[in-house]
Design a protein around this motif. Structure first.
Motif, PDB file in Angstrom:
ATOM      1  N   GLU B 297       0.035   2.311  -5.997  1.00 13.55           N
ATOM      2  CA  GLU B 297      -0.717   1.240  -6.641  1.00 13.55           C
ATOM      3  C   GLU B 297      -2.206   1.270  -6.253  1.00 13.55           C
ATOM      4  OE1 GLU B 297       0.695  -1.521  -8.570  1.00 13.55           O
ATOM      5  OE2 GLU B 297       2.456  -0.268  -8.738  1.00 13.55           O
ATOM      6  N   GLY B 298      -2.507   1.735  -5.055  1.00 13.95           N
ATOM      7  CA  GLY B 298      -3.911   1.915  -4.693  1.00 13.95           C
ATOM      8  C   GLY B 298      -4.522   0.794  -3.891  1.00 13.95           C
ATOM      9  N   TYR B 299      -3.758  -0.239  -3.584  1.00  9.92           N
ATOM     10  CA  TYR B 299      -4.260  -1.293  -2.707  1.00  9.92           C
ATOM     11  C   TYR B 299      -3.174  -1.633  -1.703  1.00  9.92           C
ATOM     12  CZ  TYR B 299      -1.732  -3.744  -6.358  1.00  9.92           C
ATOM     13  OH  TYR B 299      -0.778  -4.108  -7.254  1.00  9.92           O
ATOM     14  N   ASN B 300      -3.581  -2.093  -0.522  1.00  5.34           N
ATOM     15  CA  ASN B 300      -2.601  -2.376   0.526  1.00  5.34           C
ATOM     16  C   ASN B 300      -1.561  -3.374   0.047  1.00  5.34           C
ATOM     17  OD1 ASN B 300      -4.896  -1.200   1.722  1.00  5.34           O
ATOM     18  ND2 ASN B 300      -4.162  -1.891   3.721  1.00  5.34           N
ATOM     19  N   SER B 301      -0.291  -3.083   0.339  1.00  6.01           N
ATOM     20  CA  SER B 301       0.766  -3.984  -0.079  1.00  6.01           C
ATOM     21  C   SER B 301       1.999  -3.813   0.797  1.00  6.01           C
ATOM     22  CB  SER B 301       1.141  -3.712  -1.537  1.00  6.01           C
ATOM     23  OG  SER B 301       2.280  -4.469  -1.886  1.00  6.01           O
ATOM     24  N   TYR B 302       2.630  -4.932   1.118  1.00  2.00           N
ATOM     25  CA  TYR B 302       3.931  -4.900   1.776  1.00  2.00           C
ATOM     26  C   TYR B 302       5.012  -5.479   0.864  1.00  2.00           C
ATOM     27  CZ  TYR B 302       1.986  -3.636   6.327  1.00  2.00           C
ATOM     28  OH  TYR B 302       1.377  -2.974   7.365  1.00  2.00           O
ATOM     29  N   ALA B 303       4.642  -5.834  -0.369  1.00  2.00           N
ATOM     30  CA  ALA B 303       5.610  -6.379  -1.314  1.00  2.00           C
ATOM     31  C   ALA B 303       6.368  -5.214  -1.939  1.00  2.00           C
ATOM     32  CB  ALA B 303       4.898  -7.183  -2.390  1.00  2.00           C
ATOM     33  N   ARG B 305       7.438  -4.329  -4.582  1.00  2.00           N
ATOM     34  CA  ARG B 305       7.390  -4.323  -6.036  1.00  2.00           C
ATOM     35  C   ARG B 305       5.983  -3.911  -6.428  1.00  2.00           C
ATOM     36  NH1 ARG B 305       4.646  -9.181  -7.098  1.00  2.00           N
ATOM     37  NH2 ARG B 305       4.764 -10.549  -5.302  1.00  2.00           N
ATOM     38  N   ASN B 307       2.849  -3.491  -9.792  1.00  2.00           N
ATOM     39  CA  ASN B 307       2.224  -4.269 -10.846  1.00  2.00           C
ATOM     40  C   ASN B 307       2.297  -3.553 -12.191  1.00  2.00           C
ATOM     41  OD1 ASN B 307       1.350  -6.813 -10.001  1.00  2.00           O
ATOM     42  ND2 ASN B 307      -0.214  -5.853  -8.722  1.00  2.00           N
ATOM     43  N   LEU B 308       2.066  -4.322 -13.245  1.00  2.00           N
ATOM     44  CA  LEU B 308       2.231  -3.781 -14.592  1.00  2.00           C
ATOM     45  C   LEU B 308       1.228  -2.687 -14.928  1.00  2.00           C
ATOM     46  CD1 LEU B 308       3.130  -6.975 -16.612  1.00  2.00           C
ATOM     47  CD2 LEU B 308       4.561  -4.979 -16.209  1.00  2.00           C
ATOM     48  N   ALA B 309       0.021  -2.766 -14.330  1.00  2.00           N
ATOM     49  CA  ALA B 309      -0.993  -1.761 -14.641  1.00  2.00           C
ATOM     50  C   ALA B 309      -0.447  -0.361 -14.361  1.00  2.00           C
ATOM     51  CB  ALA B 309      -2.255  -2.023 -13.825  1.00  2.00           C
ATOM     52  N   GLU B 312       2.221   0.833 -16.932  1.00  2.00           N
ATOM     53  CA  GLU B 312       1.578   1.333 -18.147  1.00  2.00           C
ATOM     54  C   GLU B 312       1.045   2.754 -17.927  1.00  2.00           C
ATOM     55  OE1 GLU B 312      -1.671  -1.093 -19.433  1.00  2.00           O
ATOM     56  OE2 GLU B 312      -1.655  -0.264 -21.453  1.00  2.00           O
TER      57      GLU B 312
END
Lengths: 92, 416
Positions: B297-303, B305, B307-309, B312
Motif C-alpha cells: 500500500e505504500g504507507y505504514n499500517s498495522y491494519a 486490510r 484500501n481500494l486504491a 484498482e
C-alpha cells in the motif's frame, strides 16, 4: 483512512493524487555528524502501532508537502497540515 | 498418528469418527528452554526444526491469535529460488530443496506443486537483467531458462503480447518454482513440532519482556508470566512493536499487502506468471480460483486490510497482462502486514541482548522462505552461529554498509 484525504489547500481529494514519503524523521544531521547519528536517521524507524506522523505530497493537486497524523491501526487521519508550518529545528 | 493410505481407509470405514486433533492445546508451563514469539509459518518451522534437527524439546511457541491468522494465511502461496545475489540465492535454494521433501518429512499434505514460475520481461534492459539473473542462478546450481516470445506464446497464449506500453518480449522461467497450500504449511509444521513435544500456545499475546541487565529472563503474556533461557522473535509484521518492548529500534516499516482470489474458473494457467512491468503476479489454485496480488500500500499500517486504491491498481495491472480477466469477478481480498526492511532483505541474527534472537524483515517474500527460515533460525538458536546459507542476513549490515540489495530499489521501503 478512507480513500479520501483532506488537503488543507484543496479539500477532500482521492488518495491516488498523493505520493507518500513516510515517517517524519528526526531532522537531517549535519554532514559531519557521527556515523551512529546518520545510521539512525537513514535506516531506523519508530514504526509505531497507533499515531504516526508522515509526509504526503499532493503530487496530483497543489503539489504541497503535507504532514498527516494518522493511526496505523485504524487508518484514521486526525490532522493534516502543510509541512511548512512544522518546526523541525536545526541539524544535530 | 501418522497419516497414510491405511489410516485414511481405517478412518473411512469407522465413519471418520476417530480422527484426533493434529496438535495438542496445552496450557503454558512456567518455564521453557526456548520461547518463540509468533506462531506463524516461520515460528512454527523454527520450533519444528529446533525439536527435530537440534533435539531441543522444551520449547514453546506463543501465538497471539490462532494458527494461520497471520501472514502464513495471507499470501499468494508462491515458492521460487530465482535470486541473483550471493547472499540470497543459496538460502532460497536451500528453502526450495526443503519444500521438495517437506511432505514426506512432516507427513502432511501441503500440496507442494512445482508448476513453474515465469517472470515476464518487456524491454531490452529487462531482458538483459533477467539473462544475468538466470546465469547467476545456474552458477548456483539452480534451474533457469530464458523463454523467447514465441515459446511463451505456445505456453501462455492468453497474455497480451501486443500491449502498447509493455509488449511482452519473453520471460525467465524457473520450472522448479510453484505454489504450496499455505495453511497446510502452518498445520504441518505445527503438527510436527507438537509431536516432538513443543507446546503450541494459541491466544497468548506477549505484552512485555522481562530482563535483567542484558539477559532476557522471560515474557509477560495474556496467559501469565513464563520464564525462558532463550527468547526468539519471529513476528514479522509486528517486529517493531515487539522490539519496542526491549527498547530496540529496527530498520523496518510495516506496510499492508493485499492478495485476491477470483471466482472458480476452468484450468487455464498452469504456472505462476509475474508481470515484470506492473508488479502483478497470478497463479490458479487447484480449486480453480485465480490467486493474485500486486504492490504494497505504500504507507505504514498495522491494519490487516488494504484500501481500494490498491485494489484498482492491481486489477488494472492484471487486465494489462491478461485482457480476458475483464469479466472475471473477484471473490475475496485480504491484507497482511509486511516487515519492509530498508534494503528489501530479511534480518536473522542475535541482538544487543545476549539471549534474544531476531528473525524478521522478510518484506513481501517471507512465504517461500518458510522452511529455510525455520531451519536457519533453529540453527542460530541452538548453536549461536548462523547457518552457512544465512550469513548475509546480519542485523548490523546497514551500519556496516553491507546492504543485501536484491532489487536495487534502495533504502526506501516505500519505493519497493
Amino acid at each position: 483512512m478512507s480513500s479520501l484525504v483532506k488537503c488543507p489547500h484543496c479539500g477532500l481529494r482521492p488518495r491516488e493524487e498523493f505520493t507518500i514519503r513516510g515517517e517524519v524523521a528526526t531532522p537531517r544531521p549535519s554532514a559531519g555528524a557521527d556515523e551512529a547519528v546518520w545510521f539512525d536517521h537513514v535506516y531506523l524507524r519508530d514504526n509505531p502501532r497507533g499515531e504516526h506522523r508522515e509526509y504526503w505530497h499532493h503530487s496530483g493537486g497543489c503539489r504541497r508537502w503535507l504532514v498527516l497524523s494518522r493511526n496505523t491501526l485504524t487508518h484514521e487521519t486526525s490532522e493534516v497540515v502543510d509541512a511548512s508550518t512544522l518546526k523541525l529545528g536545526g541539524g544535530a | 498418528m501418522r497419516y497414510s493410505a491405511l489410516s485414511l481407509l481405517g478412518n473411512a470405514f469407522s465413519e471418520n469418527k476417530n480422527w484426533k486433533p493434529a496438535w495438542r492445546n496445552p496450557d503454558p508451563k512456567p518455564h521453557y528452554d526456548v520461547i518463540i514469539i509468533g506462531g506463524g509459518g516461520h515460528g512454527l518451522a523454527t520450533a519444528y526444526y529446533l525439536s527435530k534437527v537440534f533435539g531441543m524439546r522444551n520449547v514453546a511457541v506463543l501465538e497471539k491469535g490462532y494458527l494461520g491468522s497471520g501472514n502464513i494465511g495471507r499470501n499468494t502461496t508462491i515458492i521460487r529460488s530465482n535470486y541473483l545475489l550471493e547472499g540470497n540465492n543459496p538460502f532460497y535454494e536451500f528453502s526450495m530443496k526443503l519444500w521438495e521433501g517437506l511432505e514426506q518429512d512432516f507427513n502432511f499434505n501441503a500440496m507442494v506443486s512445482q508448476r513453474g514460475v515465469v517472470n515476464l520481461f518487456h524491454s531490452d534492459a529487462q531482458r538483459d537483467a533477467y539473462t544475468r539473473r538466470g546465469n547467476a542462478m545456474r552458477l548456483h546450481g539452480v534451474d533457469a531458462e530464458l523463454l523467447g516470445r514465441d515459446q511463451l506464446r505456445e505456453k501462455l497464449p492468453f497474455l497480451d503480447y501486443e500491449n502498447a506500453r509493455f509488449p511482452i518480449m519473453g520471460g525467465l522461467m524457473q520450472a522448479r518454482g510453484g505454489t504450496v497450500r499455505h495453511d497446510a504449511v502452518a498445520w504441518g509444521f505445527a503438527r510436527g513440532a507438537d509431536q516432538n513435544g513443543v507446546d503450541i500456545i494459541q491466544n497468548c499475546e506477549v505484552t512485555g519482556i522481562d530482563r535483567e541487565g542484558d539477559q532476557i529472563t522471560g515474557v509477560q503474556t495474556t496467559r501469565g508470566a513464563i520464564t525462558c533461557n532463550k527468547l526468539a522473535m519471529a513476528v514479522a509484521g509486528s517486529s517493531s512493536h515487539v522490539a519496542k518492548m526491549v527498547d530496540m529500534r529496527l530498520p523496518i516499516e510495516s506496510h499492508a499487502l493485499q492478495a485476491f482470489v477470483s471466482e472458480g474458473l476452468k484450468p487455464f494457467i498452469d504456472t505462476v506468471v509475474t508481470f515484470g512491468a506492473g508488479h502483478f503476479y497470478v497463479s490458479q489454485s487447484d480449486k480453480g480460483g485465480l490467486v493474485f496480488g500486486g504492490d504494497i500500500e505504500g504507507y505504514n499500517s498495522y491494519a490487516q486490510r488494504g484500501n481500494l486504491a490498491c485494489v484498482e491498481y492491481v486489477a488494472e495491472a492484471g487486465m494489462a497482462m491478461i485482457p480476458a480477466l475483464s469479466r472475471v469477478r473477484i471473490l475475496r481480498s485480504w491484507g497482511g502486514i509486511m516487515d519492509m526492511s530498508m534494503d528489501g532483505s530479511p534480518i536473522m541474527d542475535r541482538t544487543h541482548l545476549s539471549n534474544l534472537y531476531f528473525n524478521g524483515g522478510w518484506c513481501y517474500g517471507g512465504f517461500k522462505a518458510t522452511p529455510a527460515s525455520g531451519y536457519c533460525f533453529a540453527h542460530l538458536l541452538a548453536t549461536d552461529t548462523p547457518h552457512e546459507t544465512a550469513t548475509a542476513f546480519r542485523m548490523d549490515r546497514f551500519a556496516r554498509g553491507y546492504l543485501l540489495d536484491e532489487k536495487g530499489v534502495g533504502a526506501q521501503a516505500n519505493l519497493h
